[in-house]
Design an enzyme around this catalytic site. Structure first.
Site, PDB file in Angstrom:
ATOM      1  CD  GLU A 320      -2.443  -1.217   2.568  1.00 53.36           C
ATOM      2  OE1 GLU A 320      -3.113  -1.718   2.977  1.00 53.36           O
ATOM      3  OE2 GLU A 320      -1.814  -0.661   3.528  1.00 53.36           O
ATOM      4  N   PRO A 321       1.630   1.746  -1.137  1.00 54.26           N
ATOM      5  CG  PRO A 321       2.427   1.674  -3.205  1.00 54.26           C
ATOM      6  CD  PRO A 321       1.613   0.709  -2.137  1.00 54.26           C
ATOM      7  NE  ARG A 323       6.168   9.324   3.546  1.00 57.25           N
ATOM      8  CZ  ARG A 323       5.655   9.655   4.607  1.00 57.25           C
ATOM      9  NH1 ARG A 323       6.077  10.902   4.495  1.00 57.25           N
ATOM     10  NH2 ARG A 323       5.048   9.939   5.489  1.00 57.25           N
ATOM     11  NE  ARG A 360       5.465  14.541   5.551  1.00 58.48           N
ATOM     12  CZ  ARG A 360       6.545  14.389   5.781  1.00 58.48           C
ATOM     13  NH1 ARG A 360       7.072  15.465   5.132  1.00 58.48           N
ATOM     14  NH2 ARG A 360       6.691  13.088   6.720  1.00 58.48           N
ATOM     15  CE1 TYR A 364       3.694  13.141  11.791  1.00 63.91           C
ATOM     16  CE2 TYR A 364       3.806  14.457   9.880  1.00 63.91           C
ATOM     17  CZ  TYR A 364       3.398  13.193  10.463  1.00 63.91           C
ATOM     18  OH  TYR A 364       1.892  13.088   9.623  1.00 63.91           O
ATOM     19  CB  CYS A 391      -0.128  34.326  14.152  1.00 61.71           C
ATOM     20  SG  CYS A 391      -0.833  36.356  12.684  1.00 61.71           S
ATOM     21  CD  GLU A 392       1.054  27.568  15.839  1.00 59.22           C
ATOM     22  OE1 GLU A 392       0.210  27.936  16.030  1.00 59.22           O
ATOM     23  OE2 GLU A 392       1.758  27.103  16.386  1.00 59.22           O
ATOM     24  CE1 TYR A 421      -0.280  10.246   3.850  1.00 60.06           C
ATOM     25  CE2 TYR A 421       1.741   9.689   3.539  1.00 60.06           C
ATOM     26  CZ  TYR A 421       0.569   9.581   3.813  1.00 60.06           C
ATOM     27  OH  TYR A 421       0.126   8.148   3.838  1.00 60.06           O
TER      28      TYR A 421
HETATM   29  N1  LLP Z   1      -1.480   1.525   4.827  1.00 56.97           N
HETATM   30  C1  LLP Z   1      -1.661   2.202   5.781  1.00 56.97           C
HETATM   31  C2  LLP Z   1      -2.555   0.563   6.455  1.00 56.97           C
HETATM   32  C3  LLP Z   1      -1.447   3.356   6.033  1.00 56.97           C
HETATM   33  O1  LLP Z   1      -1.942   3.835   7.570  1.00 56.97           O
HETATM   34  C4  LLP Z   1      -0.612   4.457   5.624  1.00 56.97           C
HETATM   35  C5  LLP Z   1       0.025   5.363   6.142  1.00 56.97           C
HETATM   36  C6  LLP Z   1      -0.005   4.093   3.903  1.00 56.97           C
HETATM   37  C7  LLP Z   1      -0.317   2.085   3.923  1.00 56.97           C
HETATM   38  C8  LLP Z   1       0.840   4.504   3.574  1.00 56.97           C
HETATM   39  O2  LLP Z   1       1.839   5.066   3.823  1.00 56.97           O
HETATM   40  P1  LLP Z   1       2.834   5.261   2.984  1.00 56.97           P
HETATM   41  O3  LLP Z   1       3.783   4.649   1.604  1.00 56.97           O
HETATM   42  O4  LLP Z   1       2.531   6.618   2.812  1.00 56.97           O
HETATM   43  O5  LLP Z   1       3.998   5.924   4.284  1.00 56.97           O
HETATM   44  N2  LLP Z   1       0.894  11.828   7.282  1.00 56.97           N
HETATM   45  C9  LLP Z   1       3.000  10.949   7.583  1.00 56.97           C
HETATM   46  C10 LLP Z   1       2.500   9.794   7.859  1.00 56.97           C
HETATM   47  C11 LLP Z   1       0.922   8.959   7.989  1.00 56.97           C
HETATM   48  C12 LLP Z   1       1.060   7.967   7.465  1.00 56.97           C
HETATM   49  C13 LLP Z   1      -0.213   6.777   7.965  1.00 56.97           C
HETATM   50  N3  LLP Z   1      -0.643   5.542   7.283  1.00 56.97           N
HETATM   51  C14 LLP Z   1       3.607  12.297   6.691  1.00 56.97           C
HETATM   52  O6  LLP Z   1       2.593  12.716   6.501  1.00 56.97           O
HETATM   53  O7  LLP Z   1       4.351  11.935   6.625  1.00 56.97           O
END
Ligand code: LLP
Length: 463
Positions: A320-321, A323, A360, A364, A391-392, A421
């Site tokens: 499940e990519p 990003r 982000r 993070y 304002c931060e 994201y």
């Molecule tokens: N599958 C599941 C069950 C997930 O919870 C996520 C991400 C993905 C796939 C996709 O992950 P990716 O390949 O995009 O890394 N907001 C954060 C990342 C939180 C991701 C939450 N779940 C950020 O900006 O880095």
């Protein structure tokens, strides 16, 4: 994060402060292809183009701040992931990274599936014509209404996240006269090497059911007994922005071990495993992400090896990519408003967006790169911090980066690798208007998500 302060180099102050930066790049006008979308380049006039269109023209037509998404790059990444995993595996794009109707259509055309994690994402997927059987529905607290919509739409799978949800989904499916295909999300006890808030497979967090203590085996036991459920497999997602494959190895090994236990106890070989998303991308030149074919090879090898050892047929693998597909395909274009040098520290470059279009960095401690894109410059590198207009004081977009010392109000700068994201986590803080997403391909640009307006804001304010 691994970068350390740079010892010396061209600078605007005598002493460089501590920070997350390395040597100033030798050529500030160069665009590292690692962090920029495929079709991004600088033309003979020194103006950066994407899909063949100058950013200066894009800024005039669509305004700033705005996200510009390279459609050809997005499609190429979909194809690379699909080809890497081949016909015996499934790639689910994680819609939480960025979802819109156009994105759903591209996924559909390129043969990918879609992971959604809310009623809103499901509605977008269905509205844009994604066949329900190609949708996986996630979430640790799906509402009854969301589950009913997913089951009645006929989604390909629901990923169960708790003991209560096993019963809830079974009950809803049964009351609709259906048998819902489900996977159980397990937590494999891996500490992924990433930021704490985006690591998800250690045990002390809200997602999934722990393998430890036999919890996941008990979840399988319960799911297999319920008529409303067809248990098709086990799911594990260990975190995000991960470069090291070791975590995935451990995860795959533990999931296969559970499959073997299920076979021994129930005489059932579950046909699928999902190893989640989380593959890292390059936000700066320091990052070295893996290619989809390397990832596919290493995951498939691990699963095959472990299954052989356990005497199991290899299950169908899915990933499940999010990003890794959309992240590198877009950049955010900003106009410089104010340039404020702080002697002995760094220069604060204020842009017309900020934490409302990219949370982000604040959330993070994420690192980004930045470049002057409306022209070239031969001026010396200037240690800069790109900040927003909120304002931060934590409203930082790029913590530490070098921009040319002649940077001035009206210049356009762009932050690459903001496809994932950023728009999907954008907010209206300070009543900011969320920026548009503009898809660019073959010399044409079109808005796929329009800019918010003050009318949009006031429409919700019904007091
Ligand atoms: N599958 C599941 C069950 C997930 O919870 C996520 C991400 C993905 C796939 C996709 O992950 P990716 O390949 O995009 O890394 N907001 C954060 C990342 C939180 C991701 C939450 N779940 C950020 O900006 O880095």
């Amino acid at each position: 994060m691994s970068r350390s302060a740079h010892p010396a180099g061209p600078r605007h102050a005598d002493v460089l402060p501590e920070g997350h930066y390395t040597a100033p790049p030798t050529d500030l006008n160069a665009l590292d292809p690692k962090v920029w979308a495929d079709t991004v380049t600088r033309n003979a006039d020194g103006v950066v183009t994407v899909g063949g269109i100058e950013v200066t023209r894009l800024a005039e037509e669509f305004g700033t701040p705005a996200y510009f998404l390279d459609e050809a790059d997005f499609r190429a990444r979909c194809r690379a992931w699909a080809a890497a995993f081949g016909k015996d595996a499934d790639v689910f794009y994680a819609g939480k990274a960025f979802l819109s109707r156009a994105v759903v259509r591209w996924l559909k055309e390129e043969g990918l599936n879609l992971d959604v994690c809310s009623g809103g994402e499901l509605a977008t997927a269905l509205a844009a014509g994604m066949p329900a059987e190609r949708i996986a529905f996630h979430g640790n607290n799906k509402s009854v209404e969301e589950i009913e919509r997913a089951v009645s739409a006929g989604v390909g799978r629901i990923v169960l996240d708790s003991f209560q949800e096993i019963v809830r989904v079974a009950h809803i499916a049964q009351s609709m006269g259906k048998r819902q295909r489900v996977q159980i999300r397990v937590t494999v006890g891996v500490e992924a090497h990433t930021h704490e808030f985006i690591a998800t497979a250690h045990e002390d967090q809200k997602f999934g059911i722990a393998l430890a203590g036999g919890q996941a085996a008990e979840a399988v036991r319960r799911a297999l007994k319920l008529d409303g459920l067809e248990l098709i497999g086990i799911h594990s997602h260990i975190g995000s922005q991960i470069f090291d494959m070791a975590g995935f190895e451990v995860s795959a090994r533990r999931v296969v071990q559970l499959l073997a236990e299920v076979r021994d106890e129930h005489g059932v070989e579950l046909p699928e495993i999902d190893l989640g998303g989380g593959l890292g991308i390059a936000y700066t030149s320091e990052d070295d992400p893996r290619e989809p074919h390397e990832i596919a090879k290493s995951l498939t090898e691990i699963v095959t090896r472990e299954c052989e050892a356990a005497g199991l047929r290899s299950p169908r693998i899915s990933v499940e990519p999010g990003r890794a597909i959309v992240g590198p395909t877009a950049f955010t274009l900003y106009e410089v408003g104010t340039v404020k040098p702080l002697e002995g520290l760094r220069t604060y470059v204020s842009v017309d967006g900020g934490m409302s279009d990219n949370i982000r960095t604040a959330l993070y401690d994420a690192e980004y790169s930045v470049a002057l894109v409306s022209r070239t410059s031969e001026a010396a590198p200037m240690l800069s911090r790109v900040v927003g207009k909120h304002c931060e004081s934590g409203d930082i977009v790029v913590k530490d980066a070098f921009l040319p010392a002649d940077l001035a109000p009206g210049d356009l700068i762009a932050v690459p690798a903001t496809g994932a994201y950023c728009r999907s986590m954008a907010s209206n803080y300070n009543h900011a208007l969320r920026p548009p997403v503009v898809a660019v391909a073959d010399g044409e640009a079109r808005v796929i998500v329009r800019r918010e307006t003050e009318e949009d804001l006031l429409r919700l304010d019904v007091g």
